[in-house]
Design a protein around this motif. Structure first.
Motif, PDB file in Angstrom:
ATOM      1  N   ASN A  33       0.820  -1.216   0.000  1.00  0.00           N
ATOM      2  CA  ASN A  33       0.000   0.000   0.000  1.00  0.00           C
ATOM      3  C   ASN A  33       0.855   1.266   0.000  1.00  0.00           C
ATOM      4  OD1 ASN A  33      -2.604  -1.002  -0.186  1.00  0.00           O
ATOM      5  ND2 ASN A  33      -2.759  -1.365   2.004  1.00  0.00           N
ATOM      6  N   GLN A  34       1.940   1.242   0.777  1.00  0.00           N
ATOM      7  CA  GLN A  34       2.765   2.450   0.880  1.00  0.00           C
ATOM      8  C   GLN A  34       3.555   2.729  -0.399  1.00  0.00           C
ATOM      9  OE1 GLN A  34       4.158   4.083   4.634  1.00  0.00           O
ATOM     10  NE2 GLN A  34       4.269   2.003   5.397  1.00  0.00           N
ATOM     11  N   VAL A  35       4.156   1.700  -0.986  1.00  0.00           N
ATOM     12  CA  VAL A  35       4.935   1.938  -2.210  1.00  0.00           C
ATOM     13  C   VAL A  35       4.024   2.304  -3.375  1.00  0.00           C
ATOM     14  CG1 VAL A  35       6.915   0.526  -1.533  1.00  0.00           C
ATOM     15  CG2 VAL A  35       5.080  -0.521  -2.828  1.00  0.00           C
ATOM     16  N   ILE A  36       2.876   1.643  -3.480  1.00  0.00           N
ATOM     17  CA  ILE A  36       1.928   1.967  -4.552  1.00  0.00           C
ATOM     18  C   ILE A  36       1.365   3.371  -4.339  1.00  0.00           C
ATOM     19  CG2 ILE A  36      -0.317   1.393  -5.572  1.00  0.00           C
ATOM     20  CD1 ILE A  36       0.377  -1.586  -4.957  1.00  0.00           C
ATOM     21  N   GLY A  37       1.071   3.699  -3.073  1.00  0.00           N
ATOM     22  CA  GLY A  37       0.563   5.035  -2.761  1.00  0.00           C
ATOM     23  C   GLY A  37       1.531   6.127  -3.176  1.00  0.00           C
ATOM     24  N   LEU A  38       2.829   5.919  -2.917  1.00  0.00           N
ATOM     25  CA  LEU A  38       3.833   6.914  -3.299  1.00  0.00           C
ATOM     26  C   LEU A  38       4.007   6.968  -4.819  1.00  0.00           C
ATOM     27  CD1 LEU A  38       5.889   9.021  -2.537  1.00  0.00           C
ATOM     28  CD2 LEU A  38       7.553   7.201  -2.103  1.00  0.00           C
ATOM     29  N   ALA A  39       4.014   5.801  -5.463  1.00  0.00           N
ATOM     30  CA  ALA A  39       4.145   5.759  -6.929  1.00  0.00           C
ATOM     31  C   ALA A  39       2.978   6.479  -7.601  1.00  0.00           C
ATOM     32  CB  ALA A  39       4.221   4.310  -7.409  1.00  0.00           C
ATOM     33  N   ASN A  90      13.954   4.033 -13.918  1.00  0.00           N
ATOM     34  CA  ASN A  90      14.349   5.385 -13.527  1.00  0.00           C
ATOM     35  C   ASN A  90      14.359   5.571 -12.015  1.00  0.00           C
ATOM     36  OD1 ASN A  90      12.429   5.821 -16.214  1.00  0.00           O
ATOM     37  ND2 ASN A  90      14.392   6.869 -16.295  1.00  0.00           N
ATOM     38  N   LEU A  91      13.486   4.825 -11.328  1.00  0.00           N
ATOM     39  CA  LEU A  91      13.329   5.002  -9.882  1.00  0.00           C
ATOM     40  C   LEU A  91      12.907   3.692  -9.236  1.00  0.00           C
ATOM     41  CD1 LEU A  91      13.022   6.850  -7.326  1.00  0.00           C
ATOM     42  CD2 LEU A  91      10.661   7.243  -8.057  1.00  0.00           C
ATOM     43  N   ILE A  92      13.478   3.413  -8.062  1.00  0.00           N
ATOM     44  CA  ILE A  92      13.059   2.258  -7.251  1.00  0.00           C
ATOM     45  C   ILE A  92      12.411   2.784  -5.978  1.00  0.00           C
ATOM     46  CG2 ILE A  92      13.799   0.195  -5.981  1.00  0.00           C
ATOM     47  CD1 ILE A  92      16.311   0.180  -7.814  1.00  0.00           C
ATOM     48  N   LEU A 102      17.906  -5.674  -2.217  1.00  0.00           N
ATOM     49  CA  LEU A 102      17.503  -5.751  -3.619  1.00  0.00           C
ATOM     50  C   LEU A 102      17.500  -4.369  -4.253  1.00  0.00           C
ATOM     51  CD1 LEU A 102      14.582  -8.349  -3.663  1.00  0.00           C
ATOM     52  CD2 LEU A 102      16.537  -8.365  -5.204  1.00  0.00           C
ATOM     53  N   SER A 103      16.968  -3.405  -3.514  1.00  0.00           N
ATOM     54  CA  SER A 103      16.900  -2.022  -4.007  1.00  0.00           C
ATOM     55  C   SER A 103      18.297  -1.476  -4.302  1.00  0.00           C
ATOM     56  CB  SER A 103      16.196  -1.137  -2.977  1.00  0.00           C
ATOM     57  OG  SER A 103      16.189   0.210  -3.383  1.00  0.00           O
ATOM     58  N   LEU A 104      19.230  -1.669  -3.375  1.00  0.00           N
ATOM     59  CA  LEU A 104      20.596  -1.157  -3.571  1.00  0.00           C
ATOM     60  C   LEU A 104      21.323  -1.869  -4.713  1.00  0.00           C
ATOM     61  CD1 LEU A 104      22.161  -0.458  -0.064  1.00  0.00           C
ATOM     62  CD2 LEU A 104      21.366   1.164  -1.772  1.00  0.00           C
ATOM     63  N   PHE A 105      21.128  -3.162  -4.800  1.00  0.00           N
ATOM     64  CA  PHE A 105      21.784  -3.941  -5.859  1.00  0.00           C
ATOM     65  C   PHE A 105      21.313  -3.484  -7.242  1.00  0.00           C
ATOM     66  CE2 PHE A 105      21.514  -7.621  -8.735  1.00  0.00           C
ATOM     67  CZ  PHE A 105      22.870  -7.891  -8.888  1.00  0.00           C
ATOM     68  N   ILE A 106      20.002  -3.308  -7.399  1.00  0.00           N
ATOM     69  CA  ILE A 106      19.446  -2.904  -8.700  1.00  0.00           C
ATOM     70  C   ILE A 106      19.799  -1.447  -9.002  1.00  0.00           C
ATOM     71  CG2 ILE A 106      17.308  -2.600 -10.027  1.00  0.00           C
ATOM     72  CD1 ILE A 106      16.175  -4.947  -8.269  1.00  0.00           C
ATOM     73  N   LYS A 107      19.867  -0.617  -7.954  1.00  0.00           N
ATOM     74  CA  LYS A 107      20.286   0.782  -8.148  1.00  0.00           C
ATOM     75  C   LYS A 107      21.695   0.840  -8.749  1.00  0.00           C
ATOM     76  CE  LYS A 107      21.660   4.946  -5.743  1.00  0.00           C
ATOM     77  NZ  LYS A 107      21.959   5.605  -4.472  1.00  0.00           N
ATOM     78  N   GLU A 108      22.592   0.003  -8.248  1.00  0.00           N
ATOM     79  CA  GLU A 108      23.965  -0.027  -8.748  1.00  0.00           C
ATOM     80  C   GLU A 108      24.012  -0.466 -10.214  1.00  0.00           C
ATOM     81  OE1 GLU A 108      26.018  -2.614  -6.113  1.00  0.00           O
ATOM     82  OE2 GLU A 108      25.791  -1.289  -4.384  1.00  0.00           O
ATOM     83  N   LYS A 109      23.124  -1.391 -10.580  1.00  0.00           N
ATOM     84  CA  LYS A 109      23.089  -1.891 -11.954  1.00  0.00           C
ATOM     85  C   LYS A 109      22.540  -0.856 -12.926  1.00  0.00           C
ATOM     86  CE  LYS A 109      24.457  -6.251 -11.571  1.00  0.00           C
ATOM     87  NZ  LYS A 109      25.598  -6.795 -12.367  1.00  0.00           N
ATOM     88  N   ILE A 115      14.230   5.147  -3.353  1.00  0.00           N
ATOM     89  CA  ILE A 115      13.596   5.591  -2.107  1.00  0.00           C
ATOM     90  C   ILE A 115      13.218   4.342  -1.327  1.00  0.00           C
ATOM     91  CG2 ILE A 115      11.677   6.876  -1.071  1.00  0.00           C
ATOM     92  CD1 ILE A 115      11.265   8.294  -3.723  1.00  0.00           C
ATOM     93  N   HIS A 116      13.557   4.310  -0.046  1.00  0.00           N
ATOM     94  CA  HIS A 116      13.139   3.183   0.794  1.00  0.00           C
ATOM     95  C   HIS A 116      12.223   3.696   1.908  1.00  0.00           C
ATOM     96  CE1 HIS A 116      13.387  -0.936   2.250  1.00  0.00           C
ATOM     97  NE2 HIS A 116      13.399  -0.431   3.468  1.00  0.00           N
ATOM     98  N   ILE A 117      11.111   3.009   2.092  1.00  0.00           N
ATOM     99  CA  ILE A 117      10.157   3.372   3.139  1.00  0.00           C
ATOM    100  C   ILE A 117      10.425   2.505   4.369  1.00  0.00           C
ATOM    101  CG2 ILE A 117       7.708   3.546   3.747  1.00  0.00           C
ATOM    102  CD1 ILE A 117       7.123   3.800   0.721  1.00  0.00           C
TER     103      ILE A 117
END
Length: 336
Positions: A33-39, A90-92, A102-109, A115-117
């Motif tokens: 709910n939180q990630v979808i809400g922000l997206a 463009n954004l995680i 997972l977020s940091l690994f994909i950001k590096e790629k 953004i992490h909640i």
């Protein structure tokens, strides 16, 4: 003039380029709910957006510590490449402990922003932004954004005509009475909904004039059986109590109720009801974690909610739209 026209066309083409957001969440509904809400809040300002969701608990061993998950990703012992295209992100936006490596690994790629909640419990300084609830204890950092409670996913309020017809029939709403939704949490790591709490809640609820108000009860997954049984014994004959078998009318009631009574243990239900701008009364549990108490204290101090003792009345409060506020803040910083 030709240069101006070409520049304008180029600008429009640039604006319309599709923006791709990858959402990474765990198994918790509140995370989704939180990630979808922000997206969705970002989507208000960036119209051409493609959104994809990855579920971290389906990709990585959830019992492992974050540093180990990250290492296994780096040495390719956990392969997530097949799940999406790296170059198109463009954004995680991620939420939950296991989602953070997972977020940091994909950001590096991808060299994208992330953004992490909630607290990632891992390499905090390497995230572009971390969204932390105001009531949590933490050491402030430049990449932290403070939030009141939680981000609401307003998409949940979009209910089909078919479901509206179903809920209207199922709930037997009396148009001559004002509706009050009673939303009850329960016992868990941060709270205990005791027998004495239940007795006190029933005592307060019985003060409500049933000739003027109709009660609708919704339970969470944490609500103890003893609460459900006592509620049924007292209110079954004249109120709606969700049977937990038929479809949950939670979001229908959020959208259509005149008043709300919410047990103090639930941050998400408090925020969902506050988003309606209608009166929200908080029923305090005696045994509850200090940080949740701080959250509820803050809302009462800001006159956003009122404590429930049996009296129902109206008041107006300011709008609280944390998702849109953070989306605007992030997009401004992104363009600098």
């Amino acid at each position: 003039k030709l240069v101006k026209v070409l520049n304008k066309k180029f600008f429009l083409m640039k604006v319309q380029v599709q923006y791709s957001i990858l959402l990474i969440v765990d198994e918790k509904i509140s995370s989704s709910n939180q990630v979808i809400g922000l997206a969705e809040a970002i989507k208000i300002h960036k119209k051409e957006i493609k959104i994809k969701i990855l579920y971290s608990h389906k990709l990585v061993p959830t019992l492992l510590p974050n540093w180990m998950i990250y290492y296994l990703l780096k040495v390719n012992l956990i392969n997530v490449k097949s799940k999406f295209e790296y170059e198109k992100i463009n954004l995680i936006i991620s939420c939950g402990r296991v989602s953070s490596p997972l977020s940091l690994f994909i950001k590096e790629k991808t060299q994208c922003k992330n953004i992490h909640i909630l607290d990632p419990y891992f390499k905090r300084k390497e995230f572009d932004k971390i969204i932390i609830p105001k009531h949590d204890k933490y050491k402030k950092s430049d990449n932290y954004i403070e939030i009141i409670g939680a981000i609401v996913n307003n998409n949940n309020k979009k209910i089909s005509l078919e479901k509206i017809k179903f809920f209207k029939k199922k709930l037997s709403i009396n148009k001559n009475k004002k509706s009050i939704s009673v939303l009850l949490g329960g016992s868990g790591k941060s709270s205990e909904f005791s027998l004495s709490d239940t007795t006190r809640l029933i005592e307060y609820l019985q003060k409500i004039d049933r000739n003027k108000f109709q009660l609708f009860f919704i339970y969470s997954r944490r609500t103890p059986q003893h609460i459900k049984k006592k509620i049924s014994n007292v209110f079954q004959s004249e109120s709606f109590i969700w049977d937990e078998i038929s479809e949950n009318p939670y979001w229908y009631l959020i959208k259509h109720s005149n008043f709300f009574i919410v047990s103090s243990d639930s941050v998400s239900m408090t925020m969902d009801t506050l988003s309606t701008l209608r009166p929200v009364f908080i029923f305090r549990l005696k045994k509850i974690k200090r940080k949740i108490c701080n959250f509820q204290d803050y809302l009462i101090e800001q006159k956003l909610t009122r404590e429930f003792y049996g009296k129902i009345y109206c008041w107006k409060h300011k709008e609280l739209s944390e998702g849109e506020r953070i989306a605007k803040k992030f997009l401004v910083e992104l363009s600098e």
